[in-house]
Enzyme design. Structure first.
Site, PDB file in Angstrom:
ATOM      1  N   GLY A 152       8.540  -6.257   1.380  1.00 15.95           N
ATOM      2  CA  GLY A 152       8.551  -4.838   1.706  1.00 15.95           C
ATOM      3  C   GLY A 152       7.948  -4.476   3.047  1.00 15.95           C
ATOM      4  O   GLY A 152       8.308  -3.453   3.635  1.00 15.95           O
ATOM      5  N   GLU A 174       0.918  -3.852   4.339  1.00 14.73           N
ATOM      6  CA  GLU A 174       1.668  -3.691   3.089  1.00 14.73           C
ATOM      7  C   GLU A 174       2.428  -2.366   3.126  1.00 14.73           C
ATOM      8  O   GLU A 174       2.009  -1.402   3.769  1.00 14.73           O
ATOM      9  CB  GLU A 174       0.679  -3.762   1.911  1.00 14.73           C
ATOM     10  CG  GLU A 174       1.252  -3.497   0.531  1.00 14.73           C
ATOM     11  CD  GLU A 174       2.323  -4.462   0.068  1.00 14.73           C
ATOM     12  OE1 GLU A 174       3.306  -4.630   0.803  1.00 14.73           O
ATOM     13  OE2 GLU A 174       2.204  -5.005  -1.051  1.00 14.73           O
ATOM     14  N   ASP A 175       3.552  -2.344   2.434  1.00 17.16           N
ATOM     15  CA  ASP A 175       4.377  -1.136   2.434  1.00 17.16           C
ATOM     16  C   ASP A 175       3.727   0.030   1.694  1.00 17.16           C
ATOM     17  O   ASP A 175       3.722   1.155   2.178  1.00 17.16           O
ATOM     18  CB  ASP A 175       5.785  -1.441   1.861  1.00 17.16           C
ATOM     19  CG  ASP A 175       5.758  -2.204   0.533  1.00 17.16           C
ATOM     20  OD1 ASP A 175       4.667  -2.366  -0.073  1.00 17.16           O
ATOM     21  OD2 ASP A 175       6.833  -2.649   0.100  1.00 17.16           O
ATOM     22  N   ASP A 233       0.119   1.359  -4.833  1.00 15.06           N
ATOM     23  CA  ASP A 233       0.536   2.063  -6.040  1.00 15.06           C
ATOM     24  C   ASP A 233      -0.621   1.977  -7.044  1.00 15.06           C
ATOM     25  O   ASP A 233      -1.592   2.711  -6.918  1.00 15.06           O
ATOM     26  CB  ASP A 233       1.824   1.400  -6.528  1.00 15.06           C
ATOM     27  CG  ASP A 233       2.510   2.141  -7.652  1.00 15.06           C
ATOM     28  OD1 ASP A 233       2.578   3.362  -7.616  1.00 15.06           O
ATOM     29  OD2 ASP A 233       3.004   1.468  -8.585  1.00 15.06           O
ATOM     30  N   LYS A 266       0.133   6.095  -2.801  1.00 16.58           N
ATOM     31  CA  LYS A 266       0.393   6.981  -3.947  1.00 16.58           C
ATOM     32  C   LYS A 266      -0.875   7.040  -4.797  1.00 16.58           C
ATOM     33  O   LYS A 266      -0.961   6.379  -5.835  1.00 16.58           O
ATOM     34  CB  LYS A 266       1.541   6.427  -4.801  1.00 16.58           C
ATOM     35  CG  LYS A 266       2.906   6.538  -4.147  1.00 16.58           C
ATOM     36  CD  LYS A 266       4.039   6.481  -5.171  1.00 16.58           C
ATOM     37  CE  LYS A 266       4.259   5.115  -5.743  1.00 16.58           C
ATOM     38  NZ  LYS A 266       5.586   4.988  -6.429  1.00 16.58           N
ATOM     39  N   PHE A 294       9.225   7.409  -7.030  1.00 16.33           N
ATOM     40  CA  PHE A 294       9.658   6.058  -6.665  1.00 16.33           C
ATOM     41  C   PHE A 294      10.515   6.157  -5.410  1.00 16.33           C
ATOM     42  O   PHE A 294      11.561   6.791  -5.400  1.00 16.33           O
ATOM     43  CB  PHE A 294      10.436   5.378  -7.795  1.00 16.33           C
ATOM     44  CG  PHE A 294      10.644   3.920  -7.509  1.00 16.33           C
ATOM     45  CD1 PHE A 294       9.664   2.984  -7.840  1.00 16.33           C
ATOM     46  CD2 PHE A 294      11.793   3.485  -6.867  1.00 16.33           C
ATOM     47  CE1 PHE A 294       9.835   1.639  -7.538  1.00 16.33           C
ATOM     48  CE2 PHE A 294      11.974   2.134  -6.570  1.00 16.33           C
ATOM     49  CZ  PHE A 294      10.994   1.213  -6.911  1.00 16.33           C
ATOM     50  N   VAL A 295      10.022   5.526  -4.355  1.00 21.84           N
ATOM     51  CA  VAL A 295      10.675   5.660  -3.053  1.00 21.84           C
ATOM     52  C   VAL A 295      11.268   4.336  -2.581  1.00 21.84           C
ATOM     53  O   VAL A 295      10.818   3.258  -2.975  1.00 21.84           O
ATOM     54  CB  VAL A 295       9.690   6.196  -1.987  1.00 21.84           C
ATOM     55  CG1 VAL A 295       9.291   7.631  -2.298  1.00 21.84           C
ATOM     56  CG2 VAL A 295       8.461   5.311  -1.854  1.00 21.84           C
ATOM     57  N   ASP A 322      12.332  -1.522  -1.555  1.00 25.00           N
ATOM     58  CA  ASP A 322      13.597  -1.760  -2.255  1.00 25.00           C
ATOM     59  C   ASP A 322      13.600  -1.184  -3.659  1.00 25.00           C
ATOM     60  O   ASP A 322      12.566  -0.890  -4.247  1.00 25.00           O
ATOM     61  CB  ASP A 322      13.838  -3.270  -2.381  1.00 25.00           C
ATOM     62  CG  ASP A 322      12.957  -3.898  -3.452  1.00 25.00           C
ATOM     63  OD1 ASP A 322      11.724  -3.692  -3.390  1.00 25.00           O
ATOM     64  OD2 ASP A 322      13.483  -4.549  -4.377  1.00 25.00           O
ATOM     65  N   ARG A 348      16.380  -1.521   1.477  1.00 20.32           N
ATOM     66  CA  ARG A 348      15.314  -1.820   2.443  1.00 20.32           C
ATOM     67  C   ARG A 348      15.712  -1.384   3.850  1.00 20.32           C
ATOM     68  O   ARG A 348      14.862  -1.148   4.707  1.00 20.32           O
ATOM     69  CB  ARG A 348      15.015  -3.327   2.475  1.00 20.32           C
ATOM     70  CG  ARG A 348      14.454  -3.891   1.181  1.00 20.32           C
ATOM     71  CD  ARG A 348      13.912  -5.293   1.424  1.00 20.32           C
ATOM     72  NE  ARG A 348      13.713  -6.044   0.195  1.00 20.32           N
ATOM     73  CZ  ARG A 348      12.623  -5.977  -0.570  1.00 20.32           C
ATOM     74  NH1 ARG A 348      11.634  -5.170  -0.233  1.00 20.32           N
ATOM     75  NH2 ARG A 348      12.520  -6.709  -1.651  1.00 20.32           N
TER      76      ARG A 348
HETATM   77  P1  5GP Z   1       0.553  -2.201  -6.958  1.00 20.92           P
HETATM   78  O1  5GP Z   1      -0.050  -3.528  -7.232  1.00 20.92           O
HETATM   79  O2  5GP Z   1      -0.215  -1.343  -5.984  1.00 20.92           O
HETATM   80  O3  5GP Z   1       0.871  -1.442  -8.220  1.00 20.92           O
HETATM   81  O4  5GP Z   1       1.976  -2.541  -6.432  1.00 20.92           O
HETATM   82  C1  5GP Z   1       2.386  -2.448  -5.168  1.00 20.92           C
HETATM   83  C2  5GP Z   1       3.798  -2.953  -5.112  1.00 20.92           C
HETATM   84  O5  5GP Z   1       4.641  -2.278  -6.061  1.00 20.92           O
HETATM   85  C3  5GP Z   1       4.351  -2.649  -3.758  1.00 20.92           C
HETATM   86  O6  5GP Z   1       4.137  -3.709  -2.880  1.00 20.92           O
HETATM   87  C4  5GP Z   1       5.815  -2.427  -4.058  1.00 20.92           C
HETATM   88  O7  5GP Z   1       6.484  -3.661  -4.037  1.00 20.92           O
HETATM   89  C5  5GP Z   1       5.852  -1.905  -5.473  1.00 20.92           C
HETATM   90  N1  5GP Z   1       5.958  -0.433  -5.486  1.00 20.92           N
HETATM   91  C6  5GP Z   1       5.048   0.459  -5.880  1.00 20.92           C
HETATM   92  N2  5GP Z   1       5.489   1.724  -5.748  1.00 20.92           N
HETATM   93  C7  5GP Z   1       6.727   1.625  -5.229  1.00 20.92           C
HETATM   94  C8  5GP Z   1       7.730   2.595  -4.861  1.00 20.92           C
HETATM   95  O8  5GP Z   1       7.583   3.818  -4.942  1.00 20.92           O
HETATM   96  N3  5GP Z   1       8.894   2.085  -4.379  1.00 20.92           N
HETATM   97  C9  5GP Z   1       9.125   0.755  -4.253  1.00 20.92           C
HETATM   98  N4  5GP Z   1      10.310   0.384  -3.759  1.00 20.92           N
HETATM   99  N5  5GP Z   1       8.213  -0.183  -4.582  1.00 20.92           N
HETATM  100  C10 5GP Z   1       7.031   0.257  -5.079  1.00 20.92           C
HETATM  101 MG    MG Z   2       5.875  -5.056  -2.061  1.00 21.41          MG
END
Ligand code: 5GP
Ligand code: MG
Length: 185
Positions: free
Chosen positions: A47, A103-104, A107, A135, A156-157, A163, A169
């Protein structure tokens, strides 16, 4: 821009110009803190590739680029959020380096918290996190985000590297995916 949205995209959340401004603000923070530290910029695949490519071209000081690829399991408050490595940096790459994880999106926070801990455990001198999107409403674990491009609501973006099922992407903006796309099928 974006006059023809793919049918799966409900709306544009962050247009290109706003993404560019967010990258610029990340670059300003990193320049303030890392211009004399030759940081190791580690992009989290897949990402973060679009962000990393744009970000490093805004940084006018010596740096190194590497990638990691991880999958996180769990994510509940009780679980440790274990990481599985698909691409893992070796200790020699990290030894004594000031690492910036790129990192993208943050979450639940599980991935970034665990990634930071593991890079420190493998010998990095310091680890900071730069994310394009945050977020905060979704956070399950405490994680420090030193550099945040934009805070967004709980949607969810996709696009700009993010992706759904490996698609979207390549969109130059960040868009909200229609619920029907991920709630059926
Ligand atoms: P975390 O461990 O913070 O829950 O997860 C982060 C990962 O979840 C990100 O690197 C991404 O791959 C995925 N993710 C979380 N929210 C989104 C979203 O809104 N859109 C997309 N495409 N991926 C997300
Ligand atoms: Mg990711």
């Amino acid at each position: 821009m974006a006059t023809n949205l793919p049918p799966e995209i409900e709306r544009v959340l962050v247009p290109e110009a706003q993404l560019a401004a967010a990258v610029e603000s990340l670059a300003a923070g990193l320049t303030r803190d890392y211009a004399d530290r030759h940081p190791l910029m580690i992009g989290a695949l897949t990402g973060a590739v679009v962000l990393l490519a744009d970000l490093v071209r805004r940084l006018e000081f010596p740096l190194t680029v590497e990638f990691v690829k991880v999958r996180s399991y769990g994510g509940s408050a009780e679980s440790s959020g274990e990481l599985a490595w698909d691409l893992e940096p070796d200790a020699a790459t990290l030894a004594g380096r000031h690492v910036v994880i790129v990192e993208d999106i943050a979450d639940t926070g599980v991935t970034l918290r665990e990634l930071r801990a593991q890079l420190l455990a493998k010998g990095a001198a310091s680890v900071a996190v730069a994310v394009l999107l945050d977020k905060p409403e979704r956070r399950k674990v405490d994680v420090q985000l030193e550099y945040v491009g934009l805070t967004i609501p709980d949607e969810f973006v996709v696009g700009y590297g993010l992706d759904f099922d490996q698609r979207f992407r390549n969109l130059p903006y960040v868009g909200v995916l229609r619920r029907a796309v991920y709630e059926t099928s």
